[in-house]
Design a protein around this motif. Structure first.
Motif: not given
Length: 332
Positions: A282-303
């Motif tokens: 349904d959705v294809i996203t592209k990002l860097k590993a450090d961005v995903l890590e920031n999301i997983l640690t609560g520093r940033m949301t997907f939105q």
């Protein structure tokens, strides 16, 4: 006076270099010189230790035969060993006479190669001897040729006994100003010991096996570290998953540092995460590993990652916004 002869040919019966060396040795012994001959083809497994034999010599003869092209592998190995393991202070005091006989083309180039190499090592090359031999019998029976060989031997003896000096050459200047290869800083005792290790096939084989074992070990650790990092992403997603009723979606995360994309499949209360390829998502996203890590640690949301451009996406944007509802990460 001690003179060492290093013969780099193959020891064939019709090798003209052997005849020349025999004549030179006869003349030197008549002059009461102690001559030691080292046949490199007989000591091919010990060539790395031969530079240590230079210690007791006052001069040397480097002799080889041009059978096809160049000075031959044995002589080149010996010169390499002198560069790596030889006592440079001792080499600087040694006179060297190059002897190159040819059954094909290239005897002059071979003699020049030996002279240049010895100068680069810091030694003192004397006037050498080179020649082309088509008929060995005719060569041996020619008295004029024999006289030339004997005079060359006498010249070597005279150069050593009189300690003849030579004008500086550009090869020595190149060695000091241009040559970038750094010699191994070892004491003569350490050089001798190292050369023995190098010539010991069992020791070298054991070292290679140890290096291969270490290489496999580090590769395994690196691979394990990579697997651990990938599993951390999946474990974090599973830990913070919040099921949504009547919600079904699939996401593909293209992480730049990963070879395979991360697939997330949600079906009501079921979550399936894995690395692989899936065309129907349904959705294809592209990002860097450090961005995903920031999301997983609560520093940033997907939105927020999408709005700031740190994550790009295509597909159903309503489904994209659901990511922050089905995965809730506590801020640090």
């Amino acid at each position: 006076m001690n003179i060492n002869i290093y013969y780099g040919g193959r020891g064939l019966l019709d090798d003209p270099t052997l005849y020349v060396l025999n004549k030179i040795q006869e003349v030197l012994e008549e002059l009461r010189v102690t001559v030691k001959r080292y046949n490199l083809f007989e000591q091919k497994h010990e060539i790395a230790t031969l530079p240590q034999t230079l210690k007791e010599a006052d001069g040397i003869v480097l002799a080889t035969t041009i059978e096809w092209y160049g000075i031959g592998g044995y002589m080149q190995q010996f010169l390499d060993a002198c560069w790596l393991y030889g006592d440079k202070e001792k080499i600087a005091t040694l006179y060297m006479q190059p002897i190159v006989m040819s059954t094909t083309y290239g005897e002059r180039e071979g003699r020049l190669t030996l002279s240049n190499a010895w100068e680069m090592l810091g030694g003192m090359p004397c006037e050498g001897l080179c020649g082309y031999v088509d008929d060995l019998v005719h060569f041996e029976l020619n008295k004029d040729y024999t006289d030339i060989i004997e005079k060359k031997a006498e010249n070597l003896y005279r150069s050593i006994s009189q300690k003849v000096k030579w004008l500086p050459t550009s090869n020595q200047a190149v060695k000091k100003t241009v040559l970038r290869t750094q010699p191994i800083e070892l004491t003569p005792q350490e050089s001798e010991q190292l050369s023995k290790y190098v010539s010991d096939d069992d020791y070298v084989k054991k070292q290679k096996e140890d290096i291969e074992e270490l290489a496999h070990l580090f590769k395994g650790l690196m691979k394990q570290e990579k697997v651990d990092t990938e599993m951390e992403y999946i474990m974090s997603l599973e830990k913070h998953f919040v099921p949504q009723e009547d919600f079904k979606a699939s996401y593909l995360f293209m992480i730049e540092e990963k070879k395979k994309p991360l697939i997330i499949e949600v079906n009501d209360g079921d979550l399936n995460c894995y690395y692989g390829h899936e065309e129907e998502v349904d959705v294809i996203t592209k990002l860097k590993a450090d961005v995903l890590e920031n999301i997983l640690t609560g520093r940033m949301t997907f939105q927020r990652a999408f709005m700031t451009g740190e994550m790009t996406a295509k597909g159903n944007f309503k489904t994209l916004r659901m990511l922050d509802k089905i995965f809730v990460f506590n801020e640090l």
